[in-house]
Design a protein around this motif. Structure first.
Motif, PDB file in Angstrom:
ATOM      1  N   SER B 545       0.850  -1.198   0.000  1.00 26.59           N
ATOM      2  CA  SER B 545       0.000   0.000   0.000  1.00 26.59           C
ATOM      3  C   SER B 545       0.878   1.238   0.000  1.00 26.59           C
ATOM      4  O   SER B 545       2.083   1.166   0.239  1.00 26.59           O
ATOM      5  CB  SER B 545      -0.929   0.004   1.216  1.00 26.59           C
ATOM      6  N   THR B 546       0.263   2.361  -0.297  1.00 31.22           N
ATOM      7  CA  THR B 546       1.028   3.606  -0.346  1.00 31.22           C
ATOM      8  C   THR B 546       0.408   4.586   0.632  1.00 31.22           C
ATOM      9  O   THR B 546      -0.597   4.302   1.268  1.00 31.22           O
ATOM     10  CB  THR B 546       0.967   4.238  -1.745  1.00 31.22           C
ATOM     11  N   PHE B 547       0.985   5.768   0.691  1.00 32.56           N
ATOM     12  CA  PHE B 547       0.436   6.769   1.591  1.00 32.56           C
ATOM     13  C   PHE B 547      -0.829   7.402   1.021  1.00 32.56           C
ATOM     14  O   PHE B 547      -1.495   8.166   1.710  1.00 32.56           O
ATOM     15  CB  PHE B 547       1.489   7.836   1.910  1.00 32.56           C
ATOM     16  N   SER B 548      -1.129   7.105  -0.223  1.00 32.62           N
ATOM     17  CA  SER B 548      -2.416   7.565  -0.758  1.00 32.62           C
ATOM     18  C   SER B 548      -3.383   6.410  -0.660  1.00 32.62           C
ATOM     19  O   SER B 548      -3.204   5.379  -1.309  1.00 32.62           O
ATOM     20  CB  SER B 548      -2.236   7.974  -2.227  1.00 32.62           C
ATOM     21  N   ASP B 549      -4.403   6.604   0.140  1.00 35.91           N
ATOM     22  CA  ASP B 549      -5.384   5.531   0.297  1.00 35.91           C
ATOM     23  C   ASP B 549      -5.948   5.136  -1.050  1.00 35.91           C
ATOM     24  O   ASP B 549      -6.258   5.993  -1.882  1.00 35.91           O
ATOM     25  CB  ASP B 549      -6.540   6.021   1.190  1.00 35.91           C
TER      26      ASP B 549
END
Lengths: 293, 667, 200
Positions: B545-549
Motif C-alpha cells: 500500500s502507499t500513503f495515498s489511500d
C-alpha cells in the motif's frame, strides 16, 4: 585571456623540449602567457607519500603566488603530476577544515594568502576548449601527413578529477592532432600508467609498464607516440632498447610531446620545438620538415 | 454531522494519558514530569502515565476513567496519529464516548525521536500536552462520513504482476480495467526464455495466463493505452485513459501477419523493442508471436504512409479482413474505479554507463536480457546462441553486479541478478558447451530452490571466480588472448590478479525504476523512495500500500524482486484493494466545512474558489451552503471567507487558536 | 626441512591491532574504508598489482583487520604509482590511492622501508625541495641509486650521457629566485618537519 605558466621542475630539465614547444606554440597562436614568478616545486606524488599537509602547503604556495601575480588568471600546468597535485590541493584544502587552517597559517608566516580563486588547467584543455579546434585547424600550415600517432594521455590528468575530458576515453589530444593532420590511432591503453618514478626505483616494474604500452601502440599501427607529461615521455622514450620487430631488428618508436607535433603543423622550426633534444628522431612527415639526431 | 450549533457549555472533564512507549518516549522525555504538569492544567480531572497506552490494559485505563470518573474528553500523549489515532478513537467509542472527543499529542516522532536534550524534550512535550488539552476542551461530537465506493478496480501495467492481479480480482467477481502501454501484455517475463530456478519455459507458464486475461468476462483489457489523468480519492477515482491508435482494428485483426509480409519494406527498419534491439522490425509488426491481443500494430514513426502519406499500402491489400485503418485517432475513456493497483514494472540498467565493460564498443558484450532473446526460439537467431559473426562461442564470462551495489549508479542490490547470472551460465553451457566463468562478489541465492540451483550450476562445471572485474578489453598480451575479449579481474579467493580471455561477455545488469517513474508518481500522487522505486507505506508491514489511500503497488515497480515475490505481492495488493471495494463504502474524516448562515454575507467568494465545486448558493436566503457529500475538507473556503462565516469541522477557529495558546502559554 | 621452519598458522586475536586500522581510517581519504566489500575491482584495475606481494584489496582487508606489521612490510605501498585507477573504479568510492599514501607515510614514520629505493628517492626529493625549493631530477635519482642500487648508475650511464648531450640533464642546481628559505619556513609552520632526513 591571460594565463600564468607553471612549469614544474621537470620542464626545466628532462622536459625541456616540452617547455620549448609549448611556449613556441602558445606564442604562435597568440596565447598570452607569463611564467609564474618564484614558483616552487609542487611536491609531486613523492611528497604526498611523505607528508600530506606539507605537500598541500607546497602546492598552495604556488596557488597563492598565482593569485597575487594575476588575480583571476588561470594557471597552466603542463606536467600531469603538477596538474594533479595543484588541483588536489585545492580540493582538499577546501574539503578539510583542519588542513585549510594549517595551510593558511603557514602561508601567513611567509606573507602569502590563498583564497581559492585560481583555476589550474592543462594546455590540452586550453587549446581545445579555450582556443578551439577549428581555429587551430585554420592555423595549420603543414599538416602532419605520414604520421600514425598513438595519443598517450597518461593517468593524472583524467583521474581522479576529469574536468575537461572523458575519464575512460579522453579525446582532447586526438582531436588536436587530427586537426593537425596526423592519422590518429585508436588504442585501449591511453590512460594506463607508464610506471612513473618506478622506472628509476623499481626498474622491472616501471619499465615493464612502459613496455606494455609501446608494444600495444606498435601493434595497433602507430609509428609515433604523442605525450603530454615529461615523466611519461621519459619513460616511454628512454628504455626502448628491448623492443624488437618481427625481423629481429631494433624497433624504436619516437615519443614526442603533442606540442611538438602541433608546432610542426603550425609551420614552426623543429629546433624551436626542442625536436633536436629527442633521443629517437621523429620520422619526417611527408612535408619535408626533418628532425636530425 | 455538521455542527453549526454551539456546543452546550457542559462540564468539560479531561483525562490525560502520557505513554512511555517502552523507552521510545520515556528514554528521552520525563514522563512523570509531564504527567504532573498535565494534572495541574485546567479542566483536567485525571492524568496518568503508562508503559504502552495502545495495549489492551492501556485502553482499559481510558474506558475505566470514562465510566468511573465521568471523563468526557481524552488526550493521549504518545506516538503519531498515523499509527494509533484510530486505536484510541475506537477505545472511546467502545466506552460510549464520541470518538472525536479525543486529541492526540505526538511526543514521540515530534519530540523524543528528534530532540537531543532531555530537558528541551520534556518542555516540548509539556507544551504539546497543554495545547492538546486546550483543543480537546473545544472538541465537538462528530461522526465519520461514509461515502459509497465504486467496485471496479484499475490495474496499471500488464506484466506478470498486473496479469496475476487482474485474474485474481476478476475471479472474485470484480470488474477490472487492465491498462498496458505496450501493444501487448506480458511485460519482461514474456521476453525470458527460461525462469529460474526450475528452468520452466517462461512463455509456457505465462501465455495461458495472458490468454485467460483476454477471455475473462470481468477484465477489460486496454493495451497500447496509458493513464492520462487521475482525479478523486479512495473509493472514488475518476481516471482518464488514452487509447493510442494502432491503425488496425483490434477486433478485426486475427494476427495472420499477411500485412507484415506484404509491407513495402522487405527488411526490418526499426530496432525491435521485444528483441532488445538485436534485430529489426518493420513499421507494421506483431510484437511477438503470442502477443495478446493477437493484433498487429503500425508504428507511426516509421510507417511511410503515416509519415509521408505516400505508400502503395500493400498491407491494406493483403489484409483479407480490412482491419487496417490509417485514419484511426486516439480515443479517450473515462472510468470510475474504487481502487488502483500500480504494476508498472522495471527497466534494466544501461551498461553503456560503465564504459570499462565495453558494452556497445565490442560486439560480443551482451546483457542478460539480450541473451534471453538469443536463446529463445522466437528470438533473432531462432534460439542459436552465437556470436555476432555467427560462430559458436567456446568461452564466456558472466559478470555479476553490473550497475548495482555501486555508489556511482545504484547503491542497492538488485536481488535477482545473481540467479539470472547463474541461469545464463547454465544456458550457455547447455547450448554451446563453452567454458563459462562467473565473476561475482557475493552469491545471493536465498529463496526457495535457489541455493540448490547454485549447487547444480557448480556441478555442471561452471567456474566461479570471486572478484569484480575492472575491465573487459581487447588488449592482448599473449597469443591466446589475441582476438578475444580479456576480462581483467582479481581472483580474491586466490589473492591474485588474473587475465581471462573469452569469446563473449554477459553483463548481469541490475534493475532500476522506469524512466517515467517520477511522472507516474506525480500522476497518482504517491512518492518514490531514494532508490527511485515507488514508496510503500511501510517497508515491513505495508509493502503493497502507499500513503495515498486506495492506491496499491505490486511487483518490481516497488523494488527489485523475482517472479514468485512479484506474484505474491500482486495477490496481496488485490486483497487490500478488495478490502476497500468489497465493503462498498469508504469512511472519511468528518472534516467538512460548514457555513454559519447568520454570518454569511453572500459574497460568493467561496463558491468560485472551491476546487470540488461543493458550495452552492441558496437563492432564497442569498447565502452559501456547503454540500457535505462533495466537500473534501481542503479548507480553502475557510481561509478565504472574509466574514469568517466558513468554518471546518475538526479544525474550527476556536480549536486552533486554543491549541496555539496552549503552546505559547507554556513558556 | 628442519623442524624450525614450521610455525603455527592460525592467528589469535592479539595479533591484530585494531587501532592501526582505525588510525588509517581517521586520515583524510580513509574515512570510507569501512564500507569496502572486498570486491577486488581495485586490484584488478591496478597496473602494478601483478608485481605486489599483497594486492591492494588484500592490503585494505589487512589494514581493517589490524595486521599492522604485514601491511607495513609489504611492497604494495611502495609499488603504488598513484595512477588513481583504483579510486575511480571502486564501486564504494573509497579513495584507495589516499589510503596507500597514508600507509606509505606510516611506514616512513615507523621507519619500515621494505623497498629501499623508493624511500631513498623520497628522502633525496625532500632534501632537494627543502634546500632549493625545487626538485632537481638528475641529482635526486643519482643520490637514490648511490644509496641503494649503485649498479644502476653504471647501467644508466649511457642514457645519462645521451640526455646530457641533449641538454635534458640538469646537473647544476635549479634554484628559486631568492625565496628558497621560505620553503622550510612554510613547512615548519605546519608541524614538525619530516623526521626521516637522517639515514635509516
Amino acid at each position: 585571456m591571460h594565463y600564468l605558466y607553471y612549469p614544474g621542475c621537470s620542464l626545466k630539465a628532462t622536459g625541456k623540449p616540452y617547455e620549448e614547444s609549448l611556449l613556441a606554440v602558445f606564442r604562435a597562436l597568440g596565447i598570452d602567457v607569463d611564467e609564474l614568478k618564484d614558483w616552487n616545486c609542487c611536491g609531486a606524488t613523492t611528497y604526498m607519500g611523505v607528508d600530506e599537509v606539507q605537500a598541500f602547503a607546497l602546492a598552495a604556495r604556488n596557488l597563492a603566488l598565482a593569485e597575487r601575480q594575476a588575480s583571476g588568471a588561470a594557471v597552466v600546468a603542463p606536467c600531469n603530476a603538477c596538474y594533479l597535485v595543484l588541483n588536489k590541493a585545492q580540493h582538499y584544502v577546501s574539503e578539510y577544515p583542519d588542513i585549510r587552517k594549517r595551510v593558511t597559517r603557514a602561508l601567513k608566516v611567509i606573507e602569502l594568502e590563498y583564497c581559492g580563486d585560481v583555476n589550474v588547467r592543462h594546455p590540452l584543455d586550453i587549446l581545445v576548449n579555450d582556443y578551439g579546434i577549428e581555429r587551430i585547424g585554420q592555423e595549420v600550415k603543414q599538416p602532419l601527413a605520414g604520421l600514425n600517432v598513438a595519443c598517450y594521455c597518461g593517468c593524472q590528468i583524467v583521474r581522479p578529477y576529469s574536468t575537461f575530458d572523458d575519464q575512460h576515453n579522453p579525446q582532447s589530444m586526438e582531436r588536436l592532432l587530427r586537426a593537425a593532420g596526423a592519422n590518429v590511432i585508436d588504442w585501449p591503453l591511453k590512460t594506463r600508467c607508464c610506471g612513473a618514478a618506478l622506472t628509476g626505483t623499481i626498474p622491472t616494474a616501471g619499465t615493464g609498464l612502459s613496455d606494455l604500452l609501446l608494444k600495444e601502440a606498435r601493434r595497433r599501427g602507430a609509428n609515433t607516440i604523442a605525450t603530454c607529461c615529461p615523466l611519461c615521455q621519459h619513460n616511454l622514450e628512454c628504455y626502448q632498447a628491448e623492443g624488437r620487430g618481427e625481423s629481429g631488428t631494433l624497433v624504436q618508436t619516437p615519443v614526442v610531446y603533442f606540442t611538438q607535433l602541433l608546432g610542426l603543423a603550425l609551420g614552426l622550426k623543429p629546433k624551436s620545438l626542442g625536436l633536436k633534444r629527442m633521443l629517437i628522431a621523429l620520422q619526417p612527415p611527408a612535408q619535408a620538415t626533418r628532425a636530425v639526431l | 454531522m455538521s455542527s453549526n450549533t454551539k456546543q452546550k457549555t457542559e462540564d468539560v472533564r479531561v483525562a490525560v494519558y502520557v505513554c512511555h512507549c517502552g523507552t521510545n518516549i520515556a528514554g528521552k522525555v520525563s514522563v512523570e514530569q509531564v504527567r504532573q504538569f498535565a494534572e495541574r492544567l485546567p479542566s483536567v480531572v485525571v492524568a496518568r502515565d503508562f508503559k504502552f497506552m495502545c495495549s489492551d490494559p492501556g485502553q482499559e485505563l481510558i474506558a475505566d476513567d470514562i465510566a468511573k470518573l465521568q471523563v468526557n474528553r481524552v488526550v493521549v500523549a504518545s506516538c503519531s496519529p498515523l499509527l494509533h489515532e484510530h486505536t484510541f478513537r475506537n477505545a472511546l467509542r467502545k466506552a460510549g464516548l464520541n470518538p472525536f472527543y479525543y486529541q492526540m499529542a505526538n511526543i514521540r516522532e515530534h519530540v523524543s525521536w528528534v530532540t537531543l536534550d532531555r530537558k528541551l524534550a520534556t518542555d516540548k512535550a509539556k507544551a504539546l500536552v497543554a495545547a492538546a488539552v486546550r483543543r480537546v476542551a473545544n472538541a465537538v461530537a462528530l461522526e465519520k462520513k461514509r461515502i459509497s465506493a465504486h467496485r471496479d478496480v484499475l490495474i496499471v501495467g500488464g506484466g506478470i504482476a498486473g496479469i496475476h492481479g487482474a485474474l485474481t480480482l476478476a475471479e472474485s467477481g470484480k470488474h477490472v480495467y487492465l491498462v498496458e502501454r505496450e501493444p501487448t501484455i506480458g511485460g519482461h517475463m514474456a521476453q525470458f526464455d527460461k525462469t529460474f530456478p526450475t528452468l520452466d519455459c517462461a512463455a509456457c507458464i505465462l501465455t495461458p495466463k495472458m490468454s485467460a486475461v483476454k477471455n475473462h468476462p470481468n477484465i477489460t483489457l486496454w493495451t497500447y493505452s496509458e493513464v492520462e489523468e487521475v482525479n478523486g480519492f479512495a473509493g472514488n477515482f475518476k481516471v482518464r485513459v488514452k487509447r493510442k491508435p494502432r491503425y488496425v482494428h483490434e477486433e478485426l485483426c486475427v494476427g495472420c501477419n499477411d500485412c507484415v509480409e506484404a509491407c513495402v519494406f522487405k527488411r526490418g527498419k526499426v530496432d525491435d523493442e521485444f528483441n532488445v534491439g538485436l534485430s529489426k522490425r518493420k513499421p507494421v509488426y506483431m510484437p511477438f508471436p503470442q502477443a495478446t491481443p493477437a493484433s498487429v500494430v503500425i508504428d507511426p514513426q516509421s510507417c511511410l504512409e503515416l509519415m509521408k502519406g505516400k505508400c502503395s499500402k500493400t498491407c491494406v491489400e493483403a489484409c483479407e479482413r480490412a482491419a487496417i485503418d490509417f485514419k484511426q485517432e486516439p480515443t479517450y475513456e473515462e472510468v470510475d474505479v474504487g481502487a488502483i493497483i500500480l504494476a508498472t514494472g522495471y527497466k534494466t540498467f544501461d551498461p553503456k554507463r560503465i564504459p570499462e565493460y565495453g558494452y556497445g564498443k565490442y560486439p560480443n558484450v551482451y546483457t542478460t536480457l539480450e541473451i534471453e532473446r538469443l536463446v529463445n526460439a522466437t528470438g533473432p537467431t531462432q534460439g542459436e546462441l552465437v556470436l555476432k559473426d555467427g560462430s559458436t562461442p567456446k568461452s564466456a564470462a558472466v559478470i555479476h553486479c553490473v550497475g548495482s551495489r555501486d555508489r556511482r549508479f545504484h547503491l542497492y542490490c538488485s536481488n535477482v541478478c545473481c540467479m539470472s547470472a547463474l541461469k545464463m551460465a547454465h544456458l550457455i553451457k547447455e547450448r554451446t558447451g563453452a567454458d563459462v566463468f562467473n565473476f561475482y562478489v557475493d552469491m545471493r541465492t536465498a529463496f526457495k530452490g535457489y541455493e540448490e540451483f547454485y549447487d547444480q550450476v557448480l556441478n555442471e562445471g561452471v567456474q566461479f571466480i570471486r572478484g569484480r572485474p575492472a575491465e573487459v578489453t581487447d588488449w592482448a598480451v599473449t597469443r591466446e588472448e589475441e582476438g578475444k575479449l580479456v576480462v581483467r579481474v582479481e581472483d580474491t579467493l586466490l589473492g591474485m590478479a588474473r587475465r581471462i580471455p573469452v569469446d563473449m561477455v554477459v553483463l548481469a545488469v541490475g534493475l532500476e525504476s522506469q524512466l517515467d517513474a517520477e511522472e507516474v508518481q506525480r500522476k497518482f500522487n504517491i512518492s518514490c523512495s531514494r532508490d527511485g522505486f515507488f514508496l510503500e507505506r511501510h517497508p515491513k508491514l505495508g509493502p503493497v500500500s502507499t500513503f495515498s489511500d486506495g492506491i496499491f503497488l505490486s511487483g518490481t515497480c516497488q523494488g527489485p524482486k523475482d517472479i514468485p515475490e512479484t506474484v505474491a505481492q500482486a495477490g496481496a495488493a488485490v486483497a487490500e484493494a478488495l478490502c476497500l471495494v468489497d465493503k462498498g463504502y469508504v469512511e472519511v474524516e468528518p472534516n467538512t466545512a460548514y457555513i454559519d448562515p447568520d454570518a454569511c454575507s453572500g459574497c460568493k467568494t467561496c463558491i468560485a474558489l472551491c476546487p470540488f465545486k461543493a458550495i452552492n448558493r441558496d437563492e432564497s436566503l442569498k447565502i452559501a451552503v456547503v454540500n457535505e457529500a462533495l466537500c473534501k475538507g481542503c479548507g480553502t473556503c475557510v481561509g478565504a471567507c472574509p466574514s469568517g462565516a466558513a468554518e471546518q469541522n475538526l479544525f474550527t477557529n476556536k480549536q486552533i487558536y486554543q491549541e496555539i495558546e496552549g503552546v505559547l502559554g507554556y513558556a | 626441512m628442519s623442524d624450525s621452519t614450521f610455525e603455527a598458522r592460525p592467528k589469535q586475536q592479539h595479533h591484530f591491532d585494531l587501532n592501526f586500522g582505525k588510525s588509517i581510517m581517521a586520515l583524510p581519504g580513509g574515512e570510507d574504508l569501512y564500507r569496502c566489500i572486498q570486491c577486488g575491482t581495485c586490484s584488478s584495475t591496478c597496473p602494478l598489482s601483478a608485481y605486489m606481494d599483497h594486492t591492494p584489496r588484500r592490503i585494505i582487508a589487512m589494514t581493517r583487520a589490524g595486521l599492522k606489521d604485514d601491511v607495513l612490510a609489504s611492497n604494495t605501498i611502495w609499488l603504488c604509482s598513484s595512477c588513481y585507477s583504483c579510486t575511480v573504479a571502486c564501486p564504494k568510492q573509497i579513495r584507495i590511492t589516499d589510503v596507500m599514501y597514508s600507509l606509505k607515510r606510516r611506514a616512513i614514520q615507523t621507519r619500515r622501508f621494505s623497498v629501499g629505493p623508493v624511500a631513498a628517492l623520497a628522502r633525496a626529493f625532500i632534501a632537494s625541495v627543502l634546500r632549493t625549493g625545487r626538485s632537481n631530477e638528475s641529482r635526486i635519482i643519482v643520490r637514490t641509486w648511490l644509496s641503494t642500487q649503485p649498479f644502476e648508475l653504471v647501467r644508466q650511464a649511457w642514457l645519462g650521457l645521451r640526455l646530457w648531450l641533449k641538454g635534458r640533464l640538469s646537473l647544476r642546481r635549479h634554484r628559486m629566485t631568492g625565496s628558497a628559505r621560505d620553503i622550510p619556513k612554510l613547512l615548519r609552520n605546519l608541524h614538525e618537519p619530516p623526521t626521516f632526513n637522517r639515514k635509516a
